[in-house]
Every structure is written in C-alpha cells, then in structure tokens.
Design a protein around this motif. Structure first.
Motif: not given
Lengths: 402, 251
Positions: A285, A291-293, A298, A302, B81, B84-85, B96-97, B99, B107-108, B110-112, B160-161, B164
């Motif tokens: 996790m 991996a999503l940056g 964060q 999160r 970062v 990985r984007r 999965p998270f 959530k 998620y991806g 938002r964190v970006n 999810r991947a 982004i």
C-alpha cells in the motif's frame, strides 16, 4: 504400564489446568460481585450515621429537607427556617456536645441518667430547634418529630455536587465533582499524550532507521515500567512548581499537573499500540502511494495513518483507560480538592485518588466505606465500557480489512 | 521510431548479493515487453528500476544507466515524483487504499496538487473506462474499494495508475492473484492500453507472456539470457536454458 502412567499424568495436568482457570474466573467474578454488593449498599439508605437522627420541634411544619440543606443548616449557612420552606424563625442548632450549655451537671444526673428527660424538655421548649441526637433517646413519648432526610439514590449519588462523606449529621455523597475531576484530568492527559504519542509512533514506524528504532522502542517500553509513584514524585517536584510559577497560581497542584503526569504515563501505551498499527500497513500500500508520485509525508498522512486509524483509536482509548484508573501519581499532584473545577488550573480530586485517600479512614462497613465501593463500581463501569469499545473497534476493523 | 527505454550494463546489489548482472536492453514505445524467468531471477527487481522503487530498500547499490527518453533516471537531481508520474506501476496483488473507489483513482491527482473538482471527476471516469471498470462501478463510486472483487480491485489499481497519465506502465505479475476470467480481462486490457502506453510486464505465466507481449526477455540468476521478439523466443529460442524454461522443464 507406561501408557497408563502417561495417561494418568495427562489427566492430572488436565485437571490442574481446569482448576486454575476455574479459580481465576471465579475470583474475578467474586471481586466484581463483592464490589457491587458493597457499592450498591448505599442506595436507599439515609445519609446519616447509624444510631443517630435529626429531630425538630413537633410544631415545626417542615416535613422533609434534602441532605445538602441539612449540611448547610449545621454549617450555619442557613440560619432561618424560611430558607428551607418553613416559618420565619431562626434555627437553633443542637448537638450532643452542646448539652452542657443548657443543663447543669446535677440536672443531667451523675451517671447522666436524666439526659433523655433533659433532651425532651429542650426540644419541646425551643420551637426553632434542630437537634442531632442518638436515636436511642427517641421513643414514642419523645415530644419531637424526626426530620426525615431524602434517601441516597443513584440520581443523587451521581448528580450530587458535593463530596463530604464525613459531614455530620448528613453525609454528602455527590460523585459529580469527582467524576468531573477524573474526566478533566484524563481528557487533558489524552490531549497532551495523543499528538505526542502519535508523532513518536509515526517517527518510529516510518521515519527512524532500524537502528534508531531498536534504541527507541525499549526506551518507550521502559517508560511503561516505571512505578506510578515515581511519576507522581517527579510531577510533585518538577511539574507542580513549574506550573505554579508559569501561571502565577497560589498552588501548583492542579488538574493540569495531573494531566501532564498522566499524559506522560499514557505515552507508552499510545506509542506502542499505534506504532504496531502503523506497521501493519502493507508494504504494497505504501509502494502504491509512492508509485503514484506521492512523497513520504503524503503517503504517511493520506494512506498509512488512515489505514491504521482504528488501531490509533484503540491506542487513544486504552490510553484514556489507563489515565482514568491511575491513582497514585494523580493523588500526589492534583491537590485533591473535591470541588467542581472551572478551569484546568484548579485543584481537583479524581475517583481513584478519593478511594485511595479515604479508604483508610472510613470505618469498615459504614456509609462512607460503602460509598467508596460505589465509587469503585463507577470506575469499573467506565473502564469496562472503554474496553468493550476497544474490542468493538478492533472487531469492526478486522471485518473491513478481512 | 525513437527509443524510449534503454538500460546499459545495469548491475544491482542487495548488500553482497549480486541481483542483476550487467543487463542491457532496449524497449520500443507502444509495445508490451514481457520479463519471464524462474523466481528470484531478478525480473521484478529489474522492473522496479524504472520508477526507482528499489530506492525504498536499504543497502541497494545500482550501477550502469537506465535511460527513459534519453535521460538517466538515476542521475543526481532527478525528480523522483516527476519520474513516478511518468512511469506508473501495477503491483502483484491488488492493493487499493482504504478509501472509496473514487478517492482511490483521485489519489494520484490529489498528491500531485490537482484540486479542480471537475477535472478530477472527468479523469476518474476516463481512467475507469480505460481500465474497463466504469460500467461495473459507476453507481458505487462512493463505496469502499475493499468491496470490489479481486479482479475488479486489480483493474481499479490499473485505473489508478492511468489517472496520472503516465507514458510507461510497469506491471509486476498483475494477474497472478486472479482467477482465469479476471486474468483474461486484464490481458484484453493490456492489448487495449498498448496503443497509448509502453508496457513492461513481469509474469510467471508462459502463455500470458506469449499472448500479450511483443518482445520477451528471459532472466536467469540475475542474467539476461535472451531477449527478442516474443515470436522468436517462443518458437526458436537460441539458448537451451530459455528453451528448457518455456517448455516447462524447470522453473
């Protein structure tokens, strides 16, 4: 032959195991039963010492007075019957010690054999009198009326605003100030301990290197092993004077001091449990988040903290549980005034501290003694509710994560 | 066609263990490259070089160059970062998270730093459609992602991947924890995604490699034994070890 010996030994060890588990269960049950039997004994009783009673002149129209008013009358805070709903007449207090003011030694007799007659005459002649006398003098012909008091009920016990179990004639058994004291100290403790503990747990679980963690973890656990009296001592010598100076208080023994000491004491519980919860976050996790940056921070706030949230809740509640039940350290630093606090910087008295401080002076089996047991029952109910809540949270958590 | 991924003489050590031994490879854009080989051969480690996932492990030493679009991703000053984007990843087990379905995809973004609600909504919908999951979840976007089946969860992770908009997609045995029906859905999806993405996939399943990939690399004990078009590798491999492995004689 060898087989039968083996079977015999097996049987023996089985019965030993059975016996010890039975004994354990029974003793736990017995403690709870004993606690509640003694504790519930105060309800539906008069808040007056056994063998004593309060009488008034038979022409006094007052029928009933709540025990708080009785105390106020005897403390001379109430001096006129009007204030408790009677005629406009000033109240004349009488305790047995006062008898010498009204009668000479001859009148009382050399073996005090005339005391009943004297009392009767006195009570009969003063219309505004209220007398606290041994009930053995009160019989059918006694020219006075007993002033019945409200019996102690669960409601009066919990809502009562005054804790003064040794007050005479009417003991004041109100848990409310103690309850508020306990809650305010525990709440403060958790407000101090939760952010600190959570931060430490996150640091240990996610940021610290393995080597640093190996040093920190035993240190935190060491904190849990320190006897509470040592914490109390530390609080009394360091924290109490510090608080007194910083806030310019007349005394440093306050709810806040208790909160600080308890907060420190609750830290190990909170740190270890929430760290364990944080570390159960699957690596996959965290990696998914990275991996999503997402950066490390964060990912922590999160993903990791939400994933561990139920464990963190459990840690906080167990921390509160520890704070609520803690006795010695709180007894030493909170000042032990059984009053309802208005701010954090006032002395308070908690339930466990009350039990510890007063049990020694309460006569065995008396009202005071039983009231302390009732306090213990309340404490038991609170902590049991906390434990059930934690169990509920962790079971819910298991289900949602499968 | 320009080269978009290229590794030159890559060595990787876990402490004293030499896990990857001088790997040099070139991967073409908009193709699927499969990495096959027995457990512990280094194929997953190799895959995780491209988004620097190996950085998370202590005591890892890497030499050689890994170029994406001509830039060495292990150079000092590379924004991880940003990398990985560009290089998305799907893991072996669906992860999965905890959530909602919607928040998992968002998620991806938002964190970006994406905050625009409409943009996020559009992107979530598009990603779910790309991952062929939209029809199944469009009415329960606010439900927890844990309520989905394993196969759906894995497609959620792919969505999810994709959210982004990476250019490269790394897949580490994406179907190994799934049933045959879910697996075939994922494989169809890979075919579909090839049009827009360059895909690197690690798999244990020979048939899967043969079905989905354009090129195949066979790893053994940290060496790249053979690398060529999937057709060549599966029909006439040059190396006897490759032949033994794909015919199931060891592995």
């Amino acid at each position: 032959m060898r087989n039968s010996i083996k079977r015999f030994v097996e049987k023996i060890s089985e019965s030993i195991l059975f016996l010890s588990s039975t004994v354990t269960t029974l003793s736990v049950l017995l403690i709870v039963i004993f606690l509640f039997k003694e504790g519930l004994g105060i309800f539906n009783k008069d808040p007056i010492e056994e063998g004593q009673m309060v009488v008034i002149n038979k022409n006094n129209p007052i029928r009933k007075v709540v025990s708080a008013d009785i105390k106020n009358i005897f403390d001379q805070n109430i001096t006129n019957w009007k204030q408790v709903g009677g005629k406009d007449d000033s109240i004349i207090l009488f305790r047995m010690d006062d008898i010498g003011n009204y009668f000479t030694e001859e009148q009382l007799g050399d073996t005090f054999q005339f005391v009943p007659q004297c009392l009767a005459k006195l009570v009969d002649s003063i219309p505004g009198i209220i007398a606290y006398i041994p009930s053995k003098y009160f019989n059918k012909d006694f020219p006075a009326r007993e002033l019945p008091m409200e019996k102690i009920t669960v409601g009066s016990f919990i809502k009562g605003k005054e804790w003064f179990p040794t007050a005479q004639p009417a003991a004041q058994l109100g848990v409310y100030p103690l309850l508020i004291g306990t809650l305010i100290v525990s709440l403060g403790a958790i407000l101090i301990a939760l952010p600190l503990g959570l931060a430490t747990a996150i640091f240990m679980a996610e940021i610290a290197s393995e080597r640093l963690r190996k040093i920190l973890k035993p240190l935190v656990e060491l904190l849990a092993g320190i006897p509470s009296v040592v914490y109390g001592f530390f609080g009394l010598v360091v924290i109490v004077p510090f608080i007194q100076q910083v806030f310019h208080l007349p005394v440093g023994e306050t709810a806040f001091a208790g909160s600080v000491v308890l907060g420190i004491m609750a830290l190990p519980t909170i740190i270890t449990i929430s760290e364990d919860a944080l570390r159960t976050t699957p690596r996959a996790m965290k990696e998914a988040s990275l991996a999503l940056g997402a950066n490390k921070w964060q990912t922590i706030h999160r993903v990791i903290v939400p994933y561990a949230s139920s464990g963190i809740t459990a840690a906080a509640i167990l921390g509160i549980g520890r704070a609520i039940g803690e006795t010695m350290a709180v007894l030493m630093v909170t000042g032990n005034a059984a009053v309802i606090p208005h701010t954090w910087l006032e002395p308070v008295r908690t339930i466990p501290a009350t039990i510890a401080a007063e049990l020694g002076e309460a006569p065995h089996g008396g009202l005071h003694f039983k009231a302390l047991f009732a306090l213990a029952c309340i404490l038991f109910i609170i902590t049991m509710a906390i434990n059930l809540f934690v169990a509920y949270i962790s079971s819910k958590n298991k289900m949602s994560k499968r | 066609m320009s080269l978009i991924i290229e590794t030159k003489d890559v060595n990787l050590y876990y402490g004293d263990f030499h896990a990857l031994k001088g790997i040099s490879m070139e991967m073409q854009p908009n193709t699927v490259t499969a990495f096959i080989g027995p457990s512990g051969c280094g194929k997953s480690t190799y895959l995780r070089l491209f988004n620097r996932m190996n950085d998370l492990i202590d005591a890892v030493k890497i030499t050689g160059t890994i170029n994406i679009d001509g830039k060495n991703v292990y150079e000092k000053g590379v924004d991880i970062v940003e990398l990985r984007r560009k290089v998305g990843m799907v893991f072996q087990k669906p992860n999965p998270f905890p959530k909602t379905i919607f928040e998992n995809i968002a998620y991806g973004l938002r964190v970006n730093g994406v905050g625009d609600k409409h943009f996020i909504e559009d992107r979530v919908e598009r990603s779910l459609k790309q991952a062929a999951l939209w029809e199944e979840v469009k009415d329960k976007l606010k439900k927890s992602a844990f309520e989905l089946s394993g196969g759906q969860q894995q497609r959620l992770c792919i969505a999810r991947a994709l959210a982004i908009e990476p250019t490269i997609l790394l897949m580490d045995e994406p179907a190994s924890a799934l049933d045959p029906i879910s697996t075939s859905k994922i494989e169809e999806l890979i075919h579909e995604l090839k049009k827009n993405y360059t895909i690197l996939i690690v798999t244990h399943n020979m048939q899967q490699a043969a079905r989905v990939s354009d090129a195949t690399a066979f790893f053994y004990l940290g060496n790249l034994v053979e690398f060529g078009t999937t057709k060549d590798i599966f029909t006439h491999p040059n190396d006897i070890k490759t032949q033994n492995y794909i015919t199931g004689r060891f592995g």
